[in-house]
Design an enzyme around this catalytic site. Structure first.
Site, PDB file in Angstrom:
ATOM      1  N   LYS B  47     -26.431  31.423  24.802  1.00 34.11           N
ATOM      2  CA  LYS B  47     -27.592  30.614  25.174  1.00 34.11           C
ATOM      3  C   LYS B  47     -27.909  29.541  24.134  1.00 34.11           C
ATOM      4  O   LYS B  47     -27.786  29.776  22.936  1.00 34.11           O
ATOM      5  CB  LYS B  47     -28.782  31.575  25.336  1.00 34.11           C
ATOM      6  CG  LYS B  47     -30.104  30.921  25.675  1.00 34.11           C
ATOM      7  CD  LYS B  47     -30.147  30.383  27.082  1.00 34.11           C
ATOM      8  CE  LYS B  47     -31.351  29.470  27.261  1.00 34.11           C
ATOM      9  NZ  LYS B  47     -31.212  28.559  28.415  1.00 34.11           N
ATOM     10  N   GLY B  74     -35.391  24.951  30.008  1.00 34.64           N
ATOM     11  CA  GLY B  74     -35.929  24.263  28.837  1.00 34.64           C
ATOM     12  C   GLY B  74     -35.612  24.935  27.514  1.00 34.64           C
ATOM     13  O   GLY B  74     -36.437  24.966  26.598  1.00 34.64           O
ATOM     14  N   LEU B  75     -34.388  25.476  27.425  1.00 33.80           N
ATOM     15  CA  LEU B  75     -33.886  26.026  26.155  1.00 33.80           C
ATOM     16  C   LEU B  75     -34.779  27.111  25.558  1.00 33.80           C
ATOM     17  O   LEU B  75     -35.034  27.129  24.349  1.00 33.80           O
ATOM     18  CB  LEU B  75     -33.693  24.894  25.121  1.00 33.80           C
ATOM     19  CG  LEU B  75     -32.636  23.855  25.479  1.00 33.80           C
ATOM     20  CD1 LEU B  75     -32.653  22.719  24.452  1.00 33.80           C
ATOM     21  CD2 LEU B  75     -31.249  24.485  25.521  1.00 33.80           C
ATOM     22  N   ASN B 129     -24.832  20.711  21.922  1.00 32.90           N
ATOM     23  CA  ASN B 129     -25.433  20.377  23.212  1.00 32.90           C
ATOM     24  C   ASN B 129     -26.204  19.069  23.095  1.00 32.90           C
ATOM     25  O   ASN B 129     -27.345  19.047  22.655  1.00 32.90           O
ATOM     26  CB  ASN B 129     -26.358  21.528  23.642  1.00 32.90           C
ATOM     27  CG  ASN B 129     -26.937  21.321  25.014  1.00 32.90           C
ATOM     28  OD1 ASN B 129     -26.683  20.311  25.675  1.00 32.90           O
ATOM     29  ND2 ASN B 129     -27.723  22.281  25.461  1.00 32.90           N
ATOM     30  N   CYS B 132     -28.681  18.515  27.310  1.00 29.55           N
ATOM     31  CA  CYS B 132     -29.635  19.305  28.081  1.00 29.55           C
ATOM     32  C   CYS B 132     -30.651  18.373  28.740  1.00 29.55           C
ATOM     33  O   CYS B 132     -31.349  17.641  28.047  1.00 29.55           O
ATOM     34  CB  CYS B 132     -30.367  20.322  27.208  1.00 29.55           C
ATOM     35  SG  CYS B 132     -31.614  21.219  28.165  1.00 29.55           S
ATOM     36  N   LYS B 167     -20.679  19.103  24.072  1.00 30.11           N
ATOM     37  CA  LYS B 167     -20.922  19.207  25.524  1.00 30.11           C
ATOM     38  C   LYS B 167     -21.552  17.923  26.041  1.00 30.11           C
ATOM     39  O   LYS B 167     -22.616  17.511  25.571  1.00 30.11           O
ATOM     40  CB  LYS B 167     -21.829  20.406  25.813  1.00 30.11           C
ATOM     41  CG  LYS B 167     -22.011  20.690  27.311  1.00 30.11           C
ATOM     42  CD  LYS B 167     -22.678  22.043  27.519  1.00 30.11           C
ATOM     43  CE  LYS B 167     -22.793  22.420  28.983  1.00 30.11           C
ATOM     44  NZ  LYS B 167     -23.380  23.767  29.160  1.00 30.11           N
ATOM     45  N   GLY B 267     -20.138  29.067  35.054  1.00 30.57           N
ATOM     46  CA  GLY B 267     -21.579  29.082  34.825  1.00 30.57           C
ATOM     47  C   GLY B 267     -22.352  29.782  35.913  1.00 30.57           C
ATOM     48  O   GLY B 267     -22.416  31.018  35.969  1.00 30.57           O
TER      49      GLY B 267
END
Lengths: 257, 306
Positions: B47, B74-75, B129, B132, B167, B267
């Site tokens: 995560k 939202g992370l 990342n 996002c 990513k 995913g």
């Protein structure tokens, strides 16, 4: 908690209780894992390419030895509509058992309050509580008599009370209007499942009566086992997943309840 | 015939097979222990991890859409220090490559998290990342312009000594330009695509389904776009590509290899079938045997255009 599994079940029967409520009985390979009252399953909607995700459904009944799993479902969209149309013999993939459970007290009077299809986990809960030594009372609310489907099994497990908004069965009004919540309240706990406003009102009553209220939440979710983090509820300790930390929560731990 | 060779090499790092899991869809791995042997996978990406604890966005965070879903989590995560202290010790035993997805809203935060990950012996790489879509103050902002993608990659590359995967966001005019910028700053591999920005609206209530209005679209609906982007990027860079976007089965994975991917990440499919990754792995081996192909590496970029 028992190990979660993905299993293929065969539809044994879909019983329509009303135009938008049905009970789906599935047959699997016994013995099934142990299932506790309040747990749920993520059920595949077979043969429905426009339904992408599984549907999280409260487990209504489970018979480990006979390999039977049952769901009490309200048709709310295309996924549940397709499930309502399943024919005997069709195969359904089920991920279960998921989530926590209602606390099984072994003594005292416990009030179970169900609104609409919130009745789904209540028969098993009443049976489990009775088996553990507690005295369950089940209060079921609906809009009219056609929403109330109480069989002999309910009466065997609990004292059953009913309210309907139109007065066509039981006491007229909402569950929160029932006298059992007002006079001589002698319950040690409230366990509830149903619409959020109803459960929130019960949480307030429980606080006034100084008893714990356990509520089973129904947030939308993608996975059901803690991977997607989509089904969160705000608690006093921040966001928690309804699928793994719930679906049953002590309402004192929920924010704005 | 001899057993198919499933090993792949992504920029100097060997994976025992090309099937990885995508960040945010596989928790920290242990959520899947009841369903599969996580050790069987080529790699897992845990995560999204930020410097500080993040509560994530308000509920509702998910909307089912045709052949896919939108999310706006939202992370949500406990922060890098918590990960290192409490989660890492529980997952480091897995006999698979564990990548930490490193997210942030400021360059110095990315750098700090990357520095912390250097010290974790059983984390051979990070996935940076910069894509996002669900965090207001940043994330995707870094991945949508060449200068900022270059800047954050450069800053992290300077401090991070192990495998650096970046990513990429599909929400850009030219993903190839971003890919080249990131490659130029020393990325070891690229993973693509992250989710596509979308909206779901409830016509009856006239309200957006998600609390954040917009969210990231994933699932089979985005697969053709993802394949196109993997193919385009593979023509523009030399570093390995880890392809993802709507992979539901082995055939989908093979399509990504043919388009130019060296490995894949699975995913959203994990939500629907928590055992899908091992089925994909078996399906890839079966495909290789059926086509008399010795190594899965021979499939990378093997689409035959006439």
């Amino acid at each position: 908690m028992p190990r979660k599994t993905i299993s293929t079940f065969s539809v044994s029967e879909v019983i329509h209780l009303s135009p938008d409520t049905f009970v789906m009985h599935l047959q699997g390979v016994p013995p099934l894992p142990e299932v506790f009252a309040g747990q749920f399953a993520e059920v595949e909607v077979p043969g429905s390419p426009d339904v992408f995700l599984r549907r999280p459904l409260s487990i209504h009944a489970a018979d480990r030895e006979r390999g039977m799993l049952s769901f009490y479902v309200k048709t709310v969209g295309k996924g549940t509509r397709r499930l309502s149309e399943l024919l005997p013999g069709e195969k359904v993939s089920v991920v279960y058992p998921l989530g926590n459970q209602f606390t099984l007290l072994n003594s005292g009077k416990v009030l179970l309050v169900a609104g609409g299809t919130g009745v789904a986990p209540m028969l098993m809960l009443a049976q489990s509580l009775k088996g553990a030594g507690a005295e369950p009372t089940l209060l079921i609310g609906g809009r009219s008599a056609s929403d109330i489907h109480v069989t002999e099994a309910y009466h065997e497990a609990a004292e059953v009370l009913v309210t309907t908004e139109d007065g066509s069965a039981g006491i007229m009004g909402r569950v929160t209007d029932h006298p059992v919540l007002k006079e001589n309240f002698d319950f040690v706990r409230i366990c509830t499942c149903g619409p959020d406003p109803m459960m929130k009102a019960l949480a307030v009553i429980a606080r006034e009566k100084h008893v714990i209220c356990e509520a089973s939440l129904e947030n939308t979710m993608a996975c059901g086992f803690g991977a997607c983090l989509c089904c969160v509820v705000k608690t006093t300790e921040g966001h928690k997943c309804v699928c793994t930390e719930g679906p049953v929560f002590d309402t004192r731990n929920l924010e704005n309840w | 015939m001899a057993k198919a060779d499933l090993t792949v090499n992504i920029g100097g790092l060997e994976l025992k097979n090309p099937v990885m899991t995508a960040s945010g869809t596989f928790g920290y791995g242990h959520e899947f222990d009841d369903f599969i042997d996580v050790n069987a996978l080529g790699g897992i990406v845990v995560k999204g991890t930020t410097l500080e604890h993040r509560e994530g966005n308000n509920y509702p965070r998910m909307a089912e859409t045709p052949a896919g879903m939108l999310n706006s989590v939202g992370l949500q995560n406990r922060g890098a220090a918590y990960f290192a202290e409490h989660i890492y010790p529980k997952i480091r035993h897995y006999a698979t490559r564990i990548f930490v997805n490193v997210s942030g809203s400021r360059i110095e935060d990315y750098v700090k998290v990357a520095e912390m990950m250097n010290d974790l012996e059983d984390i051979p790489g990070i996935e940076l990342n910069i894509s996002c879509p669900n965090v207001k103050e940043g994330g995707m902002a870094f991945g949508t312009s060449c200068p900022s993608a270059r800047e954050v990659t450069k800053a992290v590359r300077e401090v991070y000594h192990k495998h650096l995967m970046v990513k990429l966001s599909p929400n850009v005019t030219s993903i190839v330009e971003i890919a080249k910028a990131v490659e130029g700053e020393g990325a070891d591999s690229l993973s693509l695509i992250n989710t596509l920005l979308g909206i779901a609206i409830n016509a009856e209530t006239r309200r957006p389904v998600l609390s954040t209005i917009t969210g990231g679209l994933s699932g089979p609906a985005i697969k053709p776009i993802a394949l196109r982007m993997v193919w385009q990027v593979s023509k523009g860079v030399k570093i390995p590509i880890i392809g993802m976007g709507g992979i539901m089965n082995a055939t989908d994975a093979i399509e990504f290899f043919l388009a130019g991917a060296t490995a894949v990440q699975v995913g959203t499919a994990n939500f629907i079938d928590p055992a899908v990754t091992v089925k994909i792995l078996d399906g890839i081996a079966e495909y290789l045997n059926r086509h008399n192909i010795h190594s899965v590496r021979d499939l990378t970029g093997a689409m035959e255009c006439c």
